[in-house]
Design a protein around this motif. Structure first.
Motif, PDB file in Angstrom:
ATOM      1  N   ARG A   1      83.309 -68.372  38.901  1.00  0.00           N
ATOM      2  CA  ARG A   1      84.245 -67.100  40.618  1.00  0.00           C
ATOM      3  C   ARG A   1      84.675 -68.090  41.248  1.00  0.00           C
ATOM      4  O   ARG A   1      85.936 -67.611  41.159  1.00  0.00           O
ATOM      5  CB  ARG A   1      82.946 -66.094  40.955  1.00  0.00           C
ATOM      6  N   TYR A   2      84.322 -68.926  41.724  1.00  0.00           N
ATOM      7  CA  TYR A   2      84.524 -70.102  43.031  1.00  0.00           C
ATOM      8  C   TYR A   2      86.240 -70.733  43.020  1.00  0.00           C
ATOM      9  O   TYR A   2      86.756 -71.461  43.752  1.00  0.00           O
ATOM     10  CB  TYR A   2      83.701 -69.862  44.005  1.00  0.00           C
ATOM     11  N   ALA A   3      85.760 -71.310  41.992  1.00  0.00           N
ATOM     12  CA  ALA A   3      86.128 -72.937  42.174  1.00  0.00           C
ATOM     13  C   ALA A   3      87.565 -73.049  41.487  1.00  0.00           C
ATOM     14  O   ALA A   3      87.438 -72.118  40.757  1.00  0.00           O
ATOM     15  CB  ALA A   3      85.436 -73.664  41.271  1.00  0.00           C
ATOM     16  N   ASN A   4      88.945 -73.839  42.300  1.00  0.00           N
ATOM     17  CA  ASN A   4      90.406 -74.002  41.951  1.00  0.00           C
ATOM     18  C   ASN A   4      90.042 -75.073  40.203  1.00  0.00           C
ATOM     19  O   ASN A   4      90.388 -74.467  39.669  1.00  0.00           O
ATOM     20  CB  ASN A   4      90.684 -74.795  42.555  1.00  0.00           C
ATOM     21  N   ARG A   5      88.548 -76.084  40.504  1.00  0.00           N
ATOM     22  CA  ARG A   5      89.044 -76.880  39.514  1.00  0.00           C
ATOM     23  C   ARG A   5      87.853 -77.091  39.174  1.00  0.00           C
ATOM     24  O   ARG A   5      87.136 -77.376  40.059  1.00  0.00           O
ATOM     25  CB  ARG A   5      89.801 -77.869  39.544  1.00  0.00           C
ATOM     26  N   VAL A   6      87.122 -77.853  38.517  1.00  0.00           N
ATOM     27  CA  VAL A   6      85.899 -78.583  38.368  1.00  0.00           C
ATOM     28  C   VAL A   6      85.743 -79.564  37.326  1.00  0.00           C
ATOM     29  O   VAL A   6      86.366 -79.808  36.102  1.00  0.00           O
ATOM     30  CB  VAL A   6      85.403 -77.582  36.664  1.00  0.00           C
ATOM     31  N   LEU A   7      84.999 -80.041  37.086  1.00  0.00           N
ATOM     32  CA  LEU A   7      84.689 -82.060  36.883  1.00  0.00           C
ATOM     33  C   LEU A   7      83.835 -81.560  36.308  1.00  0.00           C
ATOM     34  O   LEU A   7      82.362 -81.607  37.358  1.00  0.00           O
ATOM     35  CB  LEU A   7      84.819 -82.134  37.963  1.00  0.00           C
ATOM     36  N   VAL A   8      83.528 -82.203  34.999  1.00  0.00           N
ATOM     37  CA  VAL A   8      82.090 -81.986  34.608  1.00  0.00           C
ATOM     38  C   VAL A   8      81.664 -83.820  34.414  1.00  0.00           C
ATOM     39  O   VAL A   8      82.772 -84.811  33.558  1.00  0.00           O
ATOM     40  CB  VAL A   8      82.591 -81.297  33.357  1.00  0.00           C
ATOM     41  N   TRP A   9      80.561 -84.217  35.087  1.00  0.00           N
ATOM     42  CA  TRP A   9      80.447 -85.493  35.560  1.00  0.00           C
ATOM     43  C   TRP A   9      79.106 -85.432  34.762  1.00  0.00           C
ATOM     44  O   TRP A   9      78.108 -84.981  33.995  1.00  0.00           O
ATOM     45  CB  TRP A   9      79.669 -85.555  36.814  1.00  0.00           C
ATOM     46  N   ASN A  10      78.744 -86.350  33.658  1.00  0.00           N
ATOM     47  CA  ASN A  10      78.063 -86.881  32.486  1.00  0.00           C
ATOM     48  C   ASN A  10      77.712 -88.205  32.871  1.00  0.00           C
ATOM     49  O   ASN A  10      78.475 -88.751  32.000  1.00  0.00           O
ATOM     50  CB  ASN A  10      77.601 -86.505  30.963  1.00  0.00           C
TER      51      ASN A  10
ATOM     52  N   THR B   1      80.419 -90.935  34.355  1.00  0.00           N
ATOM     53  CA  THR B   1      81.031 -90.253  33.838  1.00  0.00           C
ATOM     54  C   THR B   1      81.875 -88.937  33.502  1.00  0.00           C
ATOM     55  O   THR B   1      80.767 -88.001  34.362  1.00  0.00           O
ATOM     56  CB  THR B   1      81.689 -90.820  32.668  1.00  0.00           C
ATOM     57  N   VAL B   2      83.042 -88.842  34.141  1.00  0.00           N
ATOM     58  CA  VAL B   2      84.326 -87.715  33.783  1.00  0.00           C
ATOM     59  C   VAL B   2      83.379 -87.219  32.162  1.00  0.00           C
ATOM     60  O   VAL B   2      85.337 -87.957  31.799  1.00  0.00           O
ATOM     61  CB  VAL B   2      85.594 -88.107  34.955  1.00  0.00           C
ATOM     62  N   MET B   3      83.517 -86.012  32.240  1.00  0.00           N
ATOM     63  CA  MET B   3      83.250 -85.488  30.793  1.00  0.00           C
ATOM     64  C   MET B   3      84.787 -85.096  30.510  1.00  0.00           C
ATOM     65  O   MET B   3      84.813 -85.563  29.563  1.00  0.00           O
ATOM     66  CB  MET B   3      82.030 -85.121  30.027  1.00  0.00           C
ATOM     67  N   ALA B   4      84.695 -84.064  31.994  1.00  0.00           N
ATOM     68  CA  ALA B   4      86.194 -83.396  30.906  1.00  0.00           C
ATOM     69  C   ALA B   4      86.076 -82.625  32.875  1.00  0.00           C
ATOM     70  O   ALA B   4      85.902 -82.887  33.955  1.00  0.00           O
ATOM     71  CB  ALA B   4      85.859 -82.186  30.770  1.00  0.00           C
TER      72      ALA B   4
ATOM     73  N   LYS C   1      85.678 -73.768  27.709  1.00  0.00           N
ATOM     74  CA  LYS C   1      86.194 -73.299  26.571  1.00  0.00           C
ATOM     75  C   LYS C   1      85.384 -74.756  25.822  1.00  0.00           C
ATOM     76  O   LYS C   1      85.211 -74.982  23.708  1.00  0.00           O
ATOM     77  CB  LYS C   1      87.290 -72.773  26.585  1.00  0.00           C
ATOM     78  N   ASP C   2      85.535 -75.967  26.256  1.00  0.00           N
ATOM     79  CA  ASP C   2      85.168 -77.265  26.078  1.00  0.00           C
ATOM     80  C   ASP C   2      83.710 -77.384  25.358  1.00  0.00           C
ATOM     81  O   ASP C   2      82.558 -76.845  25.760  1.00  0.00           O
ATOM     82  CB  ASP C   2      85.144 -78.326  26.922  1.00  0.00           C
ATOM     83  N   GLU C   3      83.701 -77.436  24.006  1.00  0.00           N
ATOM     84  CA  GLU C   3      82.639 -77.392  23.028  1.00  0.00           C
ATOM     85  C   GLU C   3      81.112 -78.379  23.479  1.00  0.00           C
ATOM     86  O   GLU C   3      79.682 -78.252  24.013  1.00  0.00           O
ATOM     87  CB  GLU C   3      83.238 -77.837  21.861  1.00  0.00           C
ATOM     88  N   ARG C   4      82.014 -80.230  23.866  1.00  0.00           N
ATOM     89  CA  ARG C   4      81.131 -80.422  24.531  1.00  0.00           C
ATOM     90  C   ARG C   4      80.201 -80.268  25.310  1.00  0.00           C
ATOM     91  O   ARG C   4      79.193 -80.646  25.897  1.00  0.00           O
ATOM     92  CB  ARG C   4      82.078 -81.772  24.859  1.00  0.00           C
ATOM     93  N   VAL C   5      81.069 -79.577  26.237  1.00  0.00           N
ATOM     94  CA  VAL C   5      80.413 -79.336  28.047  1.00  0.00           C
ATOM     95  C   VAL C   5      79.881 -78.466  27.806  1.00  0.00           C
ATOM     96  O   VAL C   5      78.592 -78.469  27.845  1.00  0.00           O
ATOM     97  CB  VAL C   5      81.677 -78.593  28.780  1.00  0.00           C
TER      98      VAL C   5
END
Lengths: 307, 248
Positions: free
Chosen positions: B212-221, B224-227, B236-240
């Motif tokens: 609802r609130y983020a302009n951008r999402v950074l996926v940390w795994n 490393t930055v996964m996406a 929609k990213d299947e890995r995420v």
């Protein structure tokens, strides 16, 4: 209400020696101990207990004795210079000790104070060893006074100093710097994340506390007319903590209330029994058990219940 | 595209052989509300610790507005304009809500006014206005330790806002907050950020809040930055979905 009570108390202190002259010395010593205990109470605000502040009491009193020996005779100059020297000593010692917290801070203060004590006691050729040094009656504004007259001047001057210094310390504790000092106790991490240099907040507090102890030391030295190594002994430091806790650290008057209470109790108890320590100890247990905010808590509590 | 205000380049840090950041590079752009998501223990809070100087990287660099802040102390980085709100609110628990705010404002202005009281009228007014902004006006005279968790979180955020930061870092602003209070807290936060034009990065586990609130999402795994990208794309990213959201 609290202000009125404090004004009445100060007037009573000023008037007391007129009714009972023997009280003049007792009350002068109470002011001296109150000032030194206020120094300890300032650090207690940050949750830091110093069991070594008598070193600054002694440093200042020895400072007066050395300066008098060097030929300085003026009361005001002796007082100011000895307190400045003590403040500098506080800055040097504090620069090392403020890195530590809790028991380490307490014990390191104790250790340094015992070094001071050993130096005062062992450097016989310089300090007079356990015999100590004499503090002669100084001149006041160039006027040579008899000892009784000087002691009266010292008493009234000390009471005036207590009021002025008390107001100044109250202002300091109410300033952002004073509030930051209390915040060290509750959350040092947040202070750092506010961009506040905690070391500087503590160093200022340490120097302020050393200066207060120095003021007390100089007054005690003048009142007694002699300074001995026991001024710096660890029991004297413990006594200052006792006075601060007994009076309460919730406000500036607490240290003075504790000092007056303890000095008068000691004097009265010692008058009719050798076991005066027993009476003082019982009084302390009573205060700790029933007045966790010290004797000053009685004043603040009555104010809260009056609202 | 807005200018980047924080640049992280090739950051490495590890704890006992576990890589919390393994060659991470990222940018935070002016005016952004960037969410960092990822599994527990993936190194999200370490990213905040690195950006605020609590942890020093093994290698790599962090620049704020083009100036290196790598290896500086939290205090120095705060003074350069990075403020932080914590997962567990870091408050002066024995002091009132108002005093917490006024101390933060005084810290921003400089503490060295020993003569003027903390509660001088202008500062009190500014603190009250900030509390109003985050909806804590009615709590201003309460001792901060007596506040409910949601209000403690808001106060922690308000304290950080009082520093007028260039960049605000928030560690799980809604954790420990009831579902009912969660969105009102976020609304108050977003309103404060917009009003004060503050860029922010927030670590979050609640995907509804992120969406609802983020302009951008950074996926940390695993350090490393996964996406990264717009929430609609990232979710929609299947890995995420498989590794982070856990619904693939």
């Amino acid at each position: 209400m609290r202000a009125i009570l404090l004004i009445v108390a100060i007037l009573a202190i000023v008037a007391a020696p007129m009714a009972a002259p023997w009280l003049q010395f007792v009350l002068t010593m109470a002011v001296a101990k109150g000032l030194a205990a206020l120094g300890v109470a300032v650090l207690l605000r940050a949750g830091m207990i110093s069991i070594g502040h008598a070193m600054f009491v002694a440093a200042s009193a020895y400072g007066v004795a050395f300066l008098a020996r060097a030929g300085i005779a003026d009361f005001g100059l002796l007082l100011v210079l000895s307190v400045v020297i003590t403040g500098l000593a506080g800055a040097v010692v504090g620069a090392f000790l403020i890195r530590y917290r809790a028991i380490f801070f307490a014990m390191l203060n104790l250790a340094v104070s015992m070094v001071f004590y050993a130096l005062f006691a062992k450097l016989y050729g310089v300090t007079g060893g356990t015999d100590g040094m004499t503090i002669p009656v100084p001149t006041v504004f160039g006027i040579v006074l008899s000892e009784p007259t000087f002691k009266a001047v010292l008493f009234y001057g000390s009471v005036a100093l207590m009021v002025v210094v008390g107001l100044a310390v109250h202002r300091y504790l109410d300033s952002p710097l004073g509030h930051a000092l209390s915040a060290v106790h509750t959350n040092e991490v947040r202070l750092e994340y506010l961009g506040v240099p905690v070391w500087a907040v503590l160093l200022v507090a340490y120097v302020v506390s050393a200066v207060l102890a120095g003021l007390g030391g100089a007054i005690a030295g003048f009142a007694i007319g002699r300074v001995v190594p026991d001024f710096a002994f660890w029991t004297a430091s413990g006594h200052l903590v006792l006075v601060a806790v007994l009076g309460g650290i919730g406000g500036v008057p607490g240290a003075f209330i504790g000092a007056f209470f303890l000095e008068l109790l000691h004097t009265e108890a010692a008058a009719f029994t050798d076991a005066w320590n027993l009476i003082v100890g019982a009084a302390l247990i009573g205060v700790i058990m029933f007045l966790p905010k010290g004797l000053y808590g009685l004043l603040t509590r009555s104010e809260v219940s009056a609202k | 595209m807005s200018a980047s205000i924080l640049q992280v380049r090739d950051l490495h840090v590890e704890f006992n052989g576990v890589k919390a950041a393994d060659g991470v590079s990222l940018d935070i752009n002016e005016g952004e509300f960037l969410a960092v998501i990822g599994p527990n223990g993936s190194g999200k809070t370490t990213l905040l610790n690195l950006c605020t100087g609590y942890v020093r990287p093994k290698s790599g660099s962090i620049h704020l507005d083009g100036r290196a802040i790598t290896g500086l102390t939290p205090r120095a980085i705060t003074r350069r304009g990075v403020a932080r709100a914590f997962q567990i609110p870091q408050l002066f628990s024995d002091q009132s809500v108002l005093d917490n705010m006024m101390l933060a404002l005084a810290a921003k202005d400089g503490l060295w006014t020993m003569v003027r009281p903390l509660a001088e009228p202008a500062r009190r007014e500014e603190a009250t206005a900030l509390l109003d902004l985050v909806g804590l006006r009615d709590d201003k005279n309460r001792v901060s330790r007596t506040l409910p968790e949601g209000h403690r979180k808001l106060l922690d955020i308000a304290v950080a806002l009082a520093l007028k930061p260039r960049l605000l870092l928030l560690d799980e602003p809604t954790s420990g907050v009831s579902t009912l209070e969660r969105f009102s807290l976020m609304e108050a936060l977003m309103s404060a950020l917009r009003t004060r034009n503050i860029t922010a990065l927030f670590v979050e586990h609640d995907m509804d809040v992120v969406a609802r609130y983020a302009n951008r999402v950074l996926v940390w795994n695993a350090g490393t930055v996964m996406a990264q990208g717009h929430p609609d794309e990232v979710f929609k990213d299947e890995r995420v979905l498989k590794n982070v959201v856990g619904v693939a």
